[in-house]
Design a protein around this motif. Structure first.
Motif, PDB file in Angstrom:
ATOM      1  N   LYS A  72       0.877  -1.204  -0.093  1.00 29.81           N
ATOM      2  CA  LYS A  72       0.048  -0.139  -0.087  1.00 29.81           C
ATOM      3  C   LYS A  72       0.937   1.211  -0.042  1.00 29.81           C
ATOM      4  N   TYR A  73       0.733   2.080  -1.039  1.00 26.43           N
ATOM      5  CA  TYR A  73       1.531   3.399  -1.339  1.00 26.43           C
ATOM      6  C   TYR A  73       1.129   4.461  -0.560  1.00 26.43           C
ATOM      7  N   PHE A  74       2.080   5.059   0.273  1.00 28.68           N
ATOM      8  CA  PHE A  74       1.726   6.104   1.220  1.00 28.68           C
ATOM      9  C   PHE A  74       2.509   7.271   0.776  1.00 28.68           C
ATOM     10  N   VAL A  75       2.160   8.437   0.567  1.00 30.86           N
ATOM     11  CA  VAL A  75       2.835   9.800   0.915  1.00 30.86           C
ATOM     12  C   VAL A  75       2.168  10.831   2.008  1.00 30.86           C
ATOM     13  N   GLY A  76       3.103  10.917   2.988  1.00 31.57           N
ATOM     14  CA  GLY A  76       2.585  11.399   4.293  1.00 31.57           C
ATOM     15  C   GLY A  76       1.617  10.420   4.780  1.00 31.57           C
ATOM     16  N   ASP A  77       0.140  10.922   5.317  1.00 31.54           N
ATOM     17  CA  ASP A  77      -0.465   9.787   5.645  1.00 31.54           C
ATOM     18  C   ASP A  77      -1.703   9.384   4.796  1.00 31.54           C
ATOM     19  N   ARG A  78      -1.382   9.563   3.422  1.00 32.61           N
ATOM     20  CA  ARG A  78      -2.341   9.483   2.409  1.00 32.61           C
ATOM     21  C   ARG A  78      -1.999   8.345   1.626  1.00 32.61           C
ATOM     22  N   GLU A  79      -3.244   7.558   1.349  1.00 29.75           N
ATOM     23  CA  GLU A  79      -2.799   6.132   0.708  1.00 29.75           C
ATOM     24  C   GLU A  79      -3.318   6.811  -0.859  1.00 29.75           C
ATOM     25  N   ILE A  80      -2.102   6.304  -1.742  1.00 32.89           N
ATOM     26  CA  ILE A  80      -2.457   6.864  -2.983  1.00 32.89           C
ATOM     27  C   ILE A  80      -2.223   5.605  -4.119  1.00 32.89           C
ATOM     28  N   ALA A  81      -3.501   5.489  -4.801  1.00 31.07           N
ATOM     29  CA  ALA A  81      -3.649   4.247  -5.712  1.00 31.07           C
ATOM     30  C   ALA A  81      -2.558   4.217  -6.629  1.00 31.07           C
ATOM     31  N   ASN A 334       8.383  15.363  -0.662  1.00 32.03           N
ATOM     32  CA  ASN A 334       8.123  14.419   0.448  1.00 32.03           C
ATOM     33  C   ASN A 334       8.286  13.061  -0.114  1.00 32.03           C
ATOM     34  N   GLY A 335       9.020  12.128   0.448  1.00 31.48           N
ATOM     35  CA  GLY A 335       9.240  10.890   0.285  1.00 31.48           C
ATOM     36  C   GLY A 335       8.296   9.946   0.409  1.00 31.48           C
ATOM     37  N   ASP A 336       8.460   8.491  -0.220  1.00 35.45           N
ATOM     38  CA  ASP A 336       6.966   7.863  -0.136  1.00 35.45           C
ATOM     39  C   ASP A 336       7.516   6.479   0.703  1.00 35.45           C
ATOM     40  N   ALA A 337       6.320   5.659   0.949  1.00 34.57           N
ATOM     41  CA  ALA A 337       6.742   4.492   1.427  1.00 34.57           C
ATOM     42  C   ALA A 337       5.361   3.371   1.256  1.00 34.57           C
ATOM     43  N   PHE A 338       6.004   2.217   1.128  1.00 35.21           N
ATOM     44  CA  PHE A 338       5.039   1.058   0.975  1.00 35.21           C
ATOM     45  C   PHE A 338       4.482   0.428   2.337  1.00 35.21           C
ATOM     46  N   PHE A 339       3.280   0.226   2.598  1.00 36.61           N
ATOM     47  CA  PHE A 339       3.136  -0.438   4.001  1.00 36.61           C
ATOM     48  C   PHE A 339       2.197  -1.532   3.902  1.00 36.61           C
ATOM     49  N   ALA A 340       2.054  -2.349   4.953  1.00 34.12           N
ATOM     50  CA  ALA A 340       1.490  -3.365   4.946  1.00 34.12           C
ATOM     51  C   ALA A 340      -0.212  -3.103   5.733  1.00 34.12           C
ATOM     52  N   ASP A 341      -1.317  -4.007   5.319  1.00 32.05           N
ATOM     53  CA  ASP A 341      -2.327  -3.715   5.877  1.00 32.05           C
ATOM     54  C   ASP A 341      -2.181  -4.419   7.602  1.00 32.05           C
TER      55      ASP A 341
END
Length: 352
Positions: A72-81, A334-341
């Motif tokens: 799941k792709y996030f920039v800040g606290d926003r998930e982006i498809a 701002n950098g990004d990160a992928f997170f798990a559910d």
């Protein structure tokens, strides 16, 4: 409870709250490999309503396992498809040893073992697979009160030295500028970080009602070293080498023993973990992915004589990837990160 014991209990509880009150940071692309220690005090057998403690000169071995897939792709606290997601699959094992040489003092050690794969879709493009022993910690733990306590609770504090035994420059074959090269694996894939550190921890429990306990657990890894000199292949200013980051973990909740099922308890709490933007000691330059995950943390614990099995399934409620120090300093994107559910955490503890 005497006045002095009450004051010590409140002070110890404040230590747990103070560490746990810090912003909890993350899982996935965020390189947080902190492991939670076993809390089988919550399900040890009851004898007349009082939990018994293990005798001194007792060896306990904990084997922990954690796995997750972050996509799941996030920039800040926003998930982006995003149609093409990085898939970061991690298996983190941890072998913990505790030797109790007095009712209150124990020697503790943790040996993490990391195995992960990552399909990287931006330069250098490739599938990275890394396995290896992580950074070993050695230290001591002390229970504040001599067990068993009259008031049905206790708090333990611990301090450990983190030794840079893990690989921090693992590489893989990747495509970079049209050529196949040996490229450094992502920071989240490195078993070690290349720095000596100090881990401070606390855990505690307090009986509430019949077979119910309030529990709390927290630890913070101080990494004074700034960067470790490992090249990242990143072109953003200030991010050409890897940062050596602090990490932390906290969790708290309520455990309830099941009626007519001796040694079985369900728990529900909150959990946070991850990497801060700035370390508490030393500089915070170089490439890092600060980030946070706060999760709801259901769990099950089963105790049979001297063996305890625990299973937790933290489900992410909030994820955040704030800007790092170089991104703030150079006013870059701002950098990004992928997170798990979710994460699955399994632990097996045995007292010899």
């Amino acid at each position: 409870m005497t006045k002095n014991k009450r004051q010590i209990w409140l002070a110890a509880a404040f230590v747990v709250a103070a560490v746990a009150g810090r912003e909890g940071l993350a899982q996935g692309c965020v390189a947080a490999h902190s492991n939670q220690r076993s809390m089988d005090e919550l399900v040890r057998a009851w004898d007349g309503g009082t939990k018994y403690g293990w005798s001194i000169h007792n060896l306990t071995v904990d084997v922990g396992y954690r796995f997750f897939n972050s996509n799941k792709y996030f920039v800040g606290d926003r998930e982006i498809a995003r149609p093409n997601a990085v898939r970061n699959h991690q298996n983190i094992f941890d072998v913990g040893v505790e030797y109790r040489f007095t009712p209150q003092w124990s020697f503790i050690a943790d040996i993490p073992v990391f195995d992960g794969t990552r399909n990287q879709i931006y330069p250098p493009v490739g599938v990275f697979q890394v396995s290896g022993v992580g950074d070993i910690t050695l230290g001591a733990q002390r229970w504040i009160f001599r067990p068993p306590t009259e008031f049905g609770g206790d708090v333990a504090v611990s301090a450990s030295v983190k030794i840079p035994t893990g690989i921090n420059n693992a590489t893989g074959s990747a495509l970079y500028k049209g050529q196949t090269v040996k490229a450094t694996a992502d920071q989240s894939m490195q078993p070690g970080d290349g720095g000596w550190g100090l881990v401070l921890g606390a855990q505690g429990y307090k009986s509430l009602w019949h077979k119910a306990d309030l529990y709390g657990q927290a630890q913070y890894l101080f990494n004074p070293r700034d960067t470790n000199g490992v090249v990242t292949f990143r072109s953003q200013p200030g991010q050409s080498v890897m940062s050596v980051t602090d990490q932390y973990l906290y969790r708290a909740g309520i455990s309830q023993g099941l009626p007519k099922l001796r040694g079985v308890a369900l728990s529900l709490g909150a959990r946070g973990e991850g990497v801060p933007v700035r370390d508490l000691i030393g500089d915070s330059n170089g490439f890092r992915r600060p980030g946070s995950v706060i999760s709801i943390d259901p769990g099950l614990m089963v105790n049979v004589r001297r063996t305890t099995l625990s299973v937790n399934g933290p489900w992410a409620l909030r994820r955040d990837r704030p800007p790092s120090v170089p991104e703030i300093k150079y006013h870059t994107t701002n950098g990004d990160a992928f997170f798990a559910d979710y994460t699955v955490i399994i632990g097996l503890s045995h007292h010899f």
